[in-house]
Design a protein around this motif. Structure first.
Motif, mmCIF file in Angstrom:
data_model
loop_
_atom_site.group_PDB
_atom_site.id
_atom_site.type_symbol
_atom_site.label_atom_id
_atom_site.label_comp_id
_atom_site.label_asym_id
_atom_site.label_seq_id
_atom_site.Cartn_x
_atom_site.Cartn_y
_atom_site.Cartn_z
ATOM 1 N N TYR A 222 15.121 -29.841 123.285
ATOM 2 C CA TYR A 222 13.739 -29.719 123.747
ATOM 3 C C TYR A 222 13.012 -31.043 123.538
ATOM 4 C CZ TYR A 222 9.224 -27.479 124.586
ATOM 5 O OH TYR A 222 8.016 -27.128 125.119
ATOM 6 N N LEU B 242 14.684 -24.921 119.561
ATOM 7 C CA LEU B 242 14.372 -24.697 120.973
ATOM 8 C C LEU B 242 13.046 -25.317 121.379
ATOM 9 C CD1 LEU B 242 15.464 -20.965 121.471
ATOM 10 C CD2 LEU B 242 16.691 -23.029 122.151
ATOM 11 N N LYS C 236 17.028 -21.100 118.071
ATOM 12 C CA LYS C 236 18.009 -20.197 118.661
ATOM 13 C C LYS C 236 18.819 -19.550 117.542
ATOM 14 C CE LYS C 236 21.739 -20.116 122.099
ATOM 15 N NZ LYS C 236 22.540 -20.952 123.035
ATOM 16 N N ALA D 204 15.740 -15.592 119.986
ATOM 17 C CA ALA D 204 14.879 -16.748 119.721
ATOM 18 C C ALA D 204 13.987 -16.384 118.542
ATOM 19 C CB ALA D 204 14.046 -17.089 120.947
ATOM 20 N N TYR E 90 16.608 -13.587 123.520
ATOM 21 C CA TYR E 90 16.790 -14.976 123.941
ATOM 22 C C TYR E 90 16.849 -15.053 125.456
ATOM 23 C CZ TYR E 90 19.086 -19.470 124.705
ATOM 24 O OH TYR E 90 19.401 -20.721 125.142
ATOM 25 N N ASN F 95 14.981 -20.920 129.570
ATOM 26 C CA ASN F 95 13.803 -21.576 129.012
ATOM 27 C C ASN F 95 12.543 -21.116 129.745
ATOM 28 O OD1 ASN F 95 12.113 -23.483 127.586
ATOM 29 N ND2 ASN F 95 13.949 -24.685 127.261
#
Length: 615
Positions: free
Chosen positions: A121, A307, A317, A327, A375, A379
């Motif tokens: 990220y 993340l 994660k 997440a 999760y 994204n």
């Protein structure tokens, strides 16, 4: 006597080490080197500058500092010291010689380098210079080591900062913008930065235990070759010697550890099986599970896989089982009195909708708080919002319409589908997550408020939300009461961003004035002109026009003029003959509309007089 015996043991070992390993290095012609005996080993694709030019890969030159540190030189004269090189995973760890990574923030551009940041990220930041007193309000990022003026301090604002989390910038001056850098540079200014490289790819050679080297050709191509027998024998002898020494020095500790492990393993295994069984029962029943902080550390593998990071916490994660990935958002214990945590657990625990992210569990262990979500591998929507001309990330108009419809249905459920109406107050691309099939799910309920369905207004003590997505009435009651229509406004801004991507400013050639993108779209629609957006398939133009009109209806300045989310869903599902809404950009100061203006301007935010409200 003991000292003499030690000398007799060590000295022959050192002599044997030199005899065994000096010869293979000479035979290969590309010796393994380092700047200091405790420094990182330098071998292909790296090489030391001005030595063995045929050994390293182009662009992988290292050098030795006068202090015998290993130096990595990046574009724009950024020099860092190398602390570790992992050849199997192709990662390099480096730090600033003065332990001040933030001073390189403006110049750390890897576009012309063979290295990339080794983080999943990356973020965009803006750096401001503020008075020393003003900067005391800002503690999220540490820029103090980069300050040169005792009366001025640098502060950093990331692109998705909450307005409630940002200091006043009245006495600050903007310095520069940076794009796609890891926030670790600011959180850990004295720590290491992790870089990786993909070219040359020696992972196959490393996995097979072979040498990776350049082919003898004009192009920088690589090949794997077997390690010479002499080298293999020397390596094996080295492993035997090192392993024997390590076992001899740690044998007693190993025996104790084994006994302790055997004693505890059976009990721990039974406890783990019990916890897994309880979790699976909760998971099937859609009931959030309460975890301990030790559970959170185990689930995230000691917080190894970052993340992202936001105003209220850091997201990692994790894995509950081989089939269930999660997440984990670890909340910042220093922020607030736990209201955001109570909001999110209380709100998310009662929500079950295909377009709302599912809360799997939570942790309330002393002052430590965490939330465990399903999760979502793709994204956030922010990753895919770009100009329609950028084919790398553009999803296509049909998929964008499906995503907009899914978000609208999720918000409609929050407003109408629960026992109490849930107002999100932070609808934005960062908070829309996507699953494997790019189905959207609304997340992050830290700013949410609950109210009854028949309640027409909500009282607030301060504005909440993210700058750029906040409805006018949240700033000032001059525009009406705060209500569920505030979420409608944020949704409208999001939809217009989906239509225009990041191209929110256009420049006119004749005078280079900036044009506010939504108003530019409104003028084109009103004049019946083409939206000037990239269209590939038949019917895409109608979808783009529909999304634009829905977005413009949602961002009307006065809440009463905005549709409810139920109506928005109907407009998106049908809406082939939607009417253009009233002009939301008409000037109030002049009393006249400017719908035909060539260069319309956005209403200045200074015109909003913020007034306080009581709970």
């Amino acid at each position: 006597m003991a000292t003499g015996l030690k000398d007799m043991v060590v000295s022959p070992f050192c002599i044997m080490f030199l005899v065994l390993f000096a010869a293979p290095a000479a035979r290969t012609g590309c010796p393994e080197e380092n700047c200091h005996r405790h420094g990182p080993l330098i071998r292909f694709p790296f090489r030391l500058k001005n030595s063995h030019p045929d050994c390293g890969y182009p662009g992988f030159d290292l050098s030795c500092a006068s202090t015998n540190e290993t130096v990595l030189e990046l574009p724009e004269s950024v020099k860092l010291f190398v602390s570790k090189i992992d050849y199997k995973s192709q990662k390099l760890h480096a730090y600033d010689p003065n332990r001040c990574l933030p001073k390189h923030l403006q110049h750390l551009n890897l576009s012309a380098s063979l290295f990339q940041f080794g983080y999943e990220y990356l973020e965009d930041f803006t750096v401001f210079s503020c008075s020393a007193e003003e900067s005391r309000m800002w503690s999220r990022y540490d820029m103090s080591c980069a300050d040169s003026d005792p009366d001025r301090r640098f502060i950093v604002l990331n692109s998705h900062s909450s307005i409630s989390d940002s200091p006043s910038l009245l006495s600050c001056g903007k310095q520069y913008n940076v794009s796609l850098v890891p926030h670790q540079m600011l959180y850990y200014p004295k720590g290491d930065l992790i870089f990786n490289w993909s070219t040359p790819n020696c992972t196959k050679c490393e996995a097979e235990g072979k040498l990776c080297k350049l082919k003898h050709s004009a192009e920088p191509e690589i090949e794997c070759s077997d390690i010479p027998k002499q080298h293999r024998g020397a390596t094996m002898r080295k492993k035997i010697i090192v392993t024997g020494t390590a076992l001899g020095s740690s044998f007693l500790g190993l025996v104790i550890a084994v006994i302790y492990y055997v004693h505890r393993s059976d009990k721990a295994e039974k406890n783990n099986q019990k916890r897994i069984k309880e979790f699976l029962e909760d998971y099937k029943a859609l009931k959030p599970t309460r975890f301990t902080y030790a559970d959170i550390k185990r689930i995230t593998n000691q917080f190894m896989n970052l993340l992202g990071e936001g105003a209220y916490g850091t997201v990692y994660k994790g894995k509950l089982s081989n089939e269930i990935l999660v997440a984990v958002k670890v909340l910042k214990s220093s922020i607030g009195n736990g209201e955001e945590f109570i909001n999110e657990v209380g709100t998310m625990g009662r929500i079950h909708h295909v377009n709302v992210v599912r809360l799997v569990g939570f942790c309330a262990d002393g002052f430590r708080r965490a939330l465990v979500y399903e999760y979502l591998p793709k994204n956030s929507l922010q990753k895919f919002i770009s100009s329609a001309d950028n084919k790398n990330n553009f999803l296509g108009w049909k998929k964008l319409q499906a995503i907009a419809l899914g978000i609208a249905k999720g918000i409609e459920y929050l407003h109408q589908g629960c026992d109490q109406r849930i107002l999100h107050f932070d609808i934005k691309p960062h908070n829309i997550l996507l699953d494997d099939n790019l189905n959207p799910k609304i997340s992050d309920f830290g700013m949410a408020k609950l109210c009854s369905k028949d309640q027409s207004a909500v009282s607030m003590t301060a504005a909440r939300g993210t700058m750029g997505y906040i409805a006018p009435e949240v700033y000032s009651r001059n525009f009406g009461n705060v209500s569920h229509k505030s979420d409608v406004y944020s949704f409208g801004v999001l939809v217009l961003e989906m239509v225009g991507g990041r191209k929110n400013v256009e420049v006119a050639a004749e005078n280079a004035c900036q044009i506010y993108f939504p108003e530019w779209i409104y003028n084109l629609l009103e004049r019946g002109e083409d939206l000037r957006i990239h269209i590939e398939e038949e019917g895409d133009a109608n979808i783009a026009k529909k999304l634009a009109i829905v977005g413009l209806w949602c961002i009307q300045w006065h809440p009463v003029q905005r549709p409810s989310m139920k109506v928005v869903v109907q407009m998106l599902e049908g809406g082939e003959n939607l009417t253009i809404p009233p002009n939301p950009f008409a000037s109030t100061s002049s009393g006249t509309k400017r719908t035909n203006a060539t260069l319309p301007g956005r209403r200045p935010p200074q015109e909003l007089d913020v007034i306080s409200e009581l709970e």
